[in-house]
Design a protein around this motif. Structure first.
Motif, PDB file in Angstrom:
ATOM      1  N   SER A 156       1.490  -4.881   4.157  1.00 26.20           N
ATOM      2  CA  SER A 156       0.529  -5.506   5.235  1.00 26.20           C
ATOM      3  C   SER A 156       0.292  -6.959   4.637  1.00 26.20           C
ATOM      4  N   ILE A 183       0.885  -1.329   0.041  1.00 23.94           N
ATOM      5  CA  ILE A 183       0.033  -0.138  -0.024  1.00 23.94           C
ATOM      6  C   ILE A 183       0.748   1.465   0.049  1.00 23.94           C
ATOM      7  N   ARG A 184       0.826   1.869  -0.923  1.00 29.03           N
ATOM      8  CA  ARG A 184       1.642   3.162  -1.055  1.00 29.03           C
ATOM      9  C   ARG A 184       0.657   4.455  -0.870  1.00 29.03           C
ATOM     10  N   LYS A 220      -3.000   4.724   4.843  1.00 31.00           N
ATOM     11  CA  LYS A 220      -2.770   3.226   4.856  1.00 31.00           C
ATOM     12  C   LYS A 220      -3.525   2.597   5.680  1.00 31.00           C
ATOM     13  N   GLN A 268       5.430  -0.394   4.105  1.00 27.79           N
ATOM     14  CA  GLN A 268       4.150  -0.190   2.909  1.00 27.79           C
ATOM     15  C   GLN A 268       3.503  -1.737   2.714  1.00 27.79           C
ATOM     16  N   GLN A 287      -6.140  -0.247   5.293  1.00 24.47           N
ATOM     17  CA  GLN A 287      -6.181  -1.712   5.750  1.00 24.47           C
ATOM     18  C   GLN A 287      -7.384  -2.071   6.508  1.00 24.47           C
ATOM     19  N   ARG A 296       0.687   7.410   6.124  1.00 28.62           N
ATOM     20  CA  ARG A 296       0.372   6.398   7.315  1.00 28.62           C
ATOM     21  C   ARG A 296      -0.815   6.560   7.476  1.00 28.62           C
ATOM     22  N   SER A 298       1.909  -5.314   9.698  1.00 28.56           N
ATOM     23  CA  SER A 298       2.158  -4.298   8.691  1.00 28.56           C
ATOM     24  C   SER A 298       3.446  -3.778   9.093  1.00 28.56           C
TER      25      SER A 298
END
Length: 107
Positions: free
Chosen positions: A82, A52-53, A59, A80, A63, A56, A77
């Motif tokens: 997960s 996942i780019r 992200k 980047q 998630q 924070r 995690s």
């Protein structure tokens, strides 16, 4: 949702170490198409890595949405990456196709 105990969590982290990310989430974010791919990957593998780019906070939201939409659990995690897990559901065996008769009356 399936809950993992401490021993299972440890085993999954060990298994995940060998995995490569199968899904990449970039600037387009979490789309319906990406969610479908995640569903397919979880159905096939149970344990997957997703890259996942995003910032924070974004992200964490992504998630959470993945886990709630797919009924999966976030295992780990790091940066980047997960690691997500969903226990495979037991599927009923597929029924064989019914026999059809050919025009000449044979099978």
């Amino acid at each position: 949702m399936y809950t993992v105990n401490a021993e299972q969590l440890k085993q999954m982290k060990t298994r995940a170490h060998e995995l490569k990310p199968v899904i990449m989430i970039g600037q387009a974010g979490l789309t319906e198409a990406v969610l479908k791919e995640i569903e397919l990957a979880l159905d096939t593998h149970e344990l997957i890595k997703v890259k996942i780019r995003a910032e924070r906070d974004d992200k964490k939201l992504i998630q959470q949405q993945i886990c709630s939409d797919t009924k999966a659990e976030l295992i780990q995690s790091i940066g980047q990456i997960s690691v997500i897990y969903r226990k495979k559901t037991e599927q009923a065996p597929k029924k064989p196709a019914p026999h059809t008769r050919r025009r000449d009356g044979t099978h």
